[in-house]
Design an enzyme around this catalytic site. Sequence first.
Site, PDB file in Angstrom:
ATOM      1  N   ALA A 102      31.434  38.516 144.606  1.00  0.00           N
ATOM      2  CA  ALA A 102      32.022  39.101 143.143  1.00  0.00           C
ATOM      3  C   ALA A 102      30.636  40.087 142.622  1.00  0.00           C
ATOM      4  O   ALA A 102      30.992  40.762 141.824  1.00  0.00           O
ATOM      5  CB  ALA A 102      31.887  37.888 142.108  1.00  0.00           C
ATOM      6  N   LYS A 103      29.407  39.857 143.267  1.00  0.00           N
ATOM      7  CA  LYS A 103      28.570  40.679 143.258  1.00  0.00           C
ATOM      8  C   LYS A 103      28.224  40.811 141.486  1.00  0.00           C
ATOM      9  O   LYS A 103      28.018  41.612 140.982  1.00  0.00           O
ATOM     10  CB  LYS A 103      28.421  42.218 143.713  1.00  0.00           C
ATOM     11  CG  LYS A 103      28.283  42.163 145.139  1.00  0.00           C
ATOM     12  CD  LYS A 103      28.421  43.306 145.730  1.00  0.00           C
ATOM     13  CE  LYS A 103      28.381  43.383 147.306  1.00  0.00           C
ATOM     14  NZ  LYS A 103      29.603  42.902 147.780  1.00  0.00           N
ATOM     15  N   ARG A 104      28.078  39.547 140.841  1.00  0.00           N
ATOM     16  CA  ARG A 104      28.052  39.590 139.242  1.00  0.00           C
ATOM     17  C   ARG A 104      26.534  39.735 138.784  1.00  0.00           C
ATOM     18  O   ARG A 104      25.874  39.288 139.774  1.00  0.00           O
ATOM     19  CB  ARG A 104      28.778  38.288 138.559  1.00  0.00           C
ATOM     20  CG  ARG A 104      30.169  38.183 138.934  1.00  0.00           C
ATOM     21  CD  ARG A 104      31.133  39.374 138.362  1.00  0.00           C
ATOM     22  NE  ARG A 104      32.277  39.222 138.301  1.00  0.00           N
ATOM     23  CZ  ARG A 104      33.299  39.843 139.069  1.00  0.00           C
ATOM     24  NH1 ARG A 104      32.744  40.892 139.625  1.00  0.00           N
ATOM     25  NH2 ARG A 104      34.735  39.868 138.915  1.00  0.00           N
TER      26      ARG A 104
END
Lengths: 347, 347
Positions: free
Chosen positions: A110-112
């Site tokens: 998700a590379k949040r």
Amino acid sequence: MDELIEAIAAKQNPSVVGLDPKPGIVPAEVISALADEVLHEVEGEEALPTLLATAYFEFNRAIIDAVADFVPAVKPQIAMYEALGSAGMDTYAMTCEYAKSRGLIVIGDAKRGDIGSTAGQYAAHLSGFANLSAYFEGENATGNSLPQSIKNLLKSSKNLDVWHEDSLTVNPYMGSDGVKPFIDEAVSHNKSIFVLLRTSNPSSKELQELILQDGKPVYEHMADLIENWGASNIGKHGYSKVGAVVGATHPEEGKRLRELMPHTFFLVPGYGAQGGTAQDVAGMFDANAEGAIVNSSRGIIGAWRKSEDYAKNQGNMSLDNILDIVRESASAAAKNMRDDLRHAVYR
Amino acid sequence: MDELIEAIAAKQNPSVVGLDPKPGIVPAEVISALADEVLHEVEGEEALPTLLATAYFEFNRAIIDAVADFVPAVKPQIAMYEALGSAGMDTYAMTCEYAKSRGLIVIGDAKRGDIGSTAGQYAAHLSGFANLSAYFEGENATGNSLPQSIKNLLKSSKNLDVWHEDSLTVNPYMGSDGVKPFIDEAVSHNKSIFVLLRTSNPSSKELQELILQDGKPVYEHMADLIENWGASNIGKHGYSKVGAVVGATHPEEGKRLRELMPHTFFLVPGYGAQGGTAQDVAGMFDANAEGAIVNSSRGIIGAWRKSEDYAKNQGNMSLDNILDIVRESASAAAKNMRDDLRHAVYR
């Protein structure tokens, strides 16, 4: 990270299958076969997103079934699902849940990243409802004025999972107060994160390779930060709950980062379709052939496109036929990758 | 960016209201009042997420109604919604759609970022289904083998919006091939993006302030990249479709960045609750008092917590009563902010 390391060892397979469906990767035959059923039930603006979301799930389930016995983990890329709106997000959660039910470890890609309290909300990927429940507890006025029925509901929902991941990729651009909330929840819930360090794409150099005044590139400075973030949560196999993403397309840097970051487990994208080879990633493993897991997405989930069976039967396939071809092709491709990695890594 | 600049000018108000609901910011009275209705319809694991998602939407609608006449834009923070799972994502989309129906410009604060083809999927935030439809068109086998019914559905869904934003925040850690897909869709669909540059949080310095070998900090190098990304898409007011996020907590740097980036519009978080003042942000505007929009979230949507009416009636309020208090408090706080900014900026 211990569970991931043990699953890799049990299957002797340091690879993870990326579940990145989109039109073209999901066969048109799957979409067609589901159309009657879905379009009978859903009309208007919801029709196409629901049809694609349903097709993505059937496709993912076939891939998961094909690889669950010999692959330790899957990595669904949430962008693919988010592109469909909330119907797609349902498929994302269902995919994670199904993969877990088949004994796979789920790395949510998700590379949040965001600052403090907002990062704390994204960290629900790891904590589920436990962190929201905290708002209603103790001396907090929010909770005290709620009727008993809702208090009971809160109590029973405390362990509710939201997205069903075991691990999440995180973007470090905002520094440690953007990452710490994820680490806190990873520690509390025995999960893990992978922080972007040296990504596999060509333009990653525009920021990550800039040379600092001490002569080191930015990514080496980030490497120090990441190794530090994990220092207080090292597991029994010597690796912390804070991993790093290091692209297969940077073999020399990966080797050096392996030395600089002895307690940081690597998630390695860029093998296969993006050009990285088993030889390129070998240096990212430690002396015990541990310390990294290598991802392939298109090379495995899109393998059906090169299948002879598919070419032969195109235009004349049931849902079962096409899913059989998807499963067989994915299984063969994933076994090839496993064997390729075993040969290069387990020497 | 032209629409945003014109909306700011029309309302003489360079502020944006952050729609960041969470328990404690959304009054417990709203949650309680909706409980009977929601819990009558939804049971089991869906109950709490649906109840909170419903409460968030009612709350957001009240805020939007309170400010729509004199505020040009809202900025929902997607993390708050994502924490509730797909029920929350529905509320996010419904909130964006409702804000647009009230004439507001919607800046989705998602801080998305990934490499090439994956960024292209996240860019559905700006393109809706148009980019997915492309997979089914032309010589592509995916589309050709689909039955006519689905081809028709694809045709009619081509302009389907997914999340209903006008603009999106984007994370640049992966460099230009992670940002360009967003720019392409922004240009195609007359939307815009804001790239993280100098974030308002304390630890942003860990990466953004590192000094490069040429003596410049990392953020100034990023500033050059961002200004360049916008060079080919400058609108009639002199600003490109590629804005930048610059925190109110960095007034001196913001002033300097304003000079370095003459075609880059700034989204400025950190006013109010995070400590930034109108004086701090004044230097981020250009000589025409344009070029920036300032965000406040908690200071406006949480203003009801300091209301005398709320203190007086606590424990004895209908849904209408509490939403009235939310609306009145938010309206007053947003007008204060507008006047504060007018005084500092429109000199």
